[in-house]
Write an enzyme that holds these catalytic residues in place. Sequence first.
Site, PDB file in Angstrom:
ATOM      1  N   HIS A 133       0.813  -1.222   0.000  1.00 42.61           N
ATOM      2  CA  HIS A 133       0.000   0.000   0.000  1.00 42.61           C
ATOM      3  C   HIS A 133       0.848   1.275   0.000  1.00 42.61           C
ATOM      4  CE1 HIS A 133       0.419  -0.377   4.495  1.00 42.61           C
ATOM      5  NE2 HIS A 133       0.467   0.938   4.414  1.00 42.61           N
ATOM      6  N   ASP A 163       0.465  -7.735   1.554  1.00 44.79           N
ATOM      7  CA  ASP A 163       0.775  -6.315   1.686  1.00 44.79           C
ATOM      8  C   ASP A 163       2.280  -6.069   1.708  1.00 44.79           C
ATOM      9  OD1 ASP A 163       0.189  -3.621   1.788  1.00 44.79           O
ATOM     10  OD2 ASP A 163       0.064  -3.554   3.983  1.00 44.79           O
ATOM     11  N   SER A 235       4.505   2.649   7.836  1.00 49.90           N
ATOM     12  CA  SER A 235       4.282   1.524   6.925  1.00 49.90           C
ATOM     13  C   SER A 235       5.540   1.177   6.162  1.00 49.90           C
ATOM     14  CB  SER A 235       3.189   1.871   5.912  1.00 49.90           C
ATOM     15  OG  SER A 235       1.925   1.568   6.411  1.00 49.90           O
TER      16      SER A 235
END
Length: 495
Positions: A133, A163, A235
């Site tokens: 992402h 992911d 992230s």
Amino acid sequence: MKKIINVATPAVCAVALVLSVAAFTSTNAANPSSPNPVVSSAPAGQPVDLTYAAEKALPSVVYIKNTQNSKVQTVEYSDPFEDFFSDPFGGFFGRGQGGNNGRRQRQIQTPKRVGAGSGVIISADGYIVTNNHVVDGADELMVTLNDNKEYSARIIGADATTDLALIKIDGKNLPAIQIANSDDVKIGEWVLAVGNPLGLNNTVTAGIVSAKARSMGQGVSSMIQTDAAINQGNSGGALVNTNGALIGINAMIYSQTGSNIGYGFAIPTTIMNKVVDDIKKYGNVQRAMIGIKGSDVNVYVDSEKEKGNEVDLGTMEGIYIAEVVEDGAAADAGLKKDDVITHIDGQKVTKFGELQNIIAQKRPGDKITVNYLRNKSKKSATLTLKNEQGNTKVVKNADLDVLGGNFRAITDAQKEQLNIGYGLEVIKVSGGKLKDAGVPKGFIIQRVNDKSIKSIDDMQNAVKEASTSKEPVLYVQGIYPTGKKGYFAVPLEND
């Protein structure tokens, strides 16, 4: 920002947020012969010096900027008067056709968007792991190292299910992180989260491993839970042990506010290694399926008790099989509904997240030994894992690196000199498919398999498309620096 609604317990509901702002089994860092061997955490009961871990990990964690350029998109919109005043003359007088429920189309200009996240250098030659992402939808990726050096990056491969994404920058002697085995991580041990939260680059926070093998839904399974503070922008960053070795890739938080409240989650290195290895070898993730649906035994037993049913499976630990997928690996091996899986390859499994972690490290065609209970009697079976299509084939999707060349878009001067509008110049040829086919340095590629090549992304897409076709060959058309036209056939498969 992507949001995932997930129930943590029967009484608690929270929101898991991915953290961006808008199995590589033998990486350089994990190679036993590497000058930087894999290290575990500090011995139990010993003083913990977190400054050492921070010093070791910080140089390996990068800042990633994702730029999505403005685009023209066609969107549908509703005209409530379209059908009411529909033209009985079929649009002869300029009105739109009736009978389409008032739906019309128009073009809009989307705004330029910029997002940010983190990444971890896993090899000295520029491979970086991050979250899918973080890089999803990027037109441009810019990577900034801890020493503020900047590099343009390209996506080698990405996997939405786990992911995870692998990107590459053209660098040498980069500070690759050491990689530890996340299976060795213990609940309660100290860890550091390293990343770029909320625009605060090169940030380190400390906490402990709160839990392991957490199933978070949306395909992300068997995660490491930590109370080290992580927020938006973390992230793709590193979760490291007290020796600064990577144990997970930070991916999401559990929060009702959008900021850290003590629950963060990282994808363990056991899964990361497999995903990266698959992307490098095959271009995509080779996902193995065991072919069952079920839950933790204690969850199933508790749910039956709530219905007034008494259940005795012979154990309160393991995986209860609620359904066996037809023609799947488990069905082929004779497993049935109401069986309870207790061990895989001799490793005890007490909850579904542990099962997912083991299977996530396998490929279609791999065999596993399953111990299970049927009517409280012990049994075992050997399963041959399958892919999502129900077979054991490996699907290869070659990456640009297979060509063994470096490229750049031609300059305005080259366009004028050669009277061409576009092309990709081969600026280096090393050992690879280009060298095998005789493509020389300086050759300008204009078309591959009858598609125009104007950028490195065009070339990468052409390679990936050809590698999955019945005829994995690149038919290259272009022009030499002298202006002479040239043609090459570049096979992507080995003889």
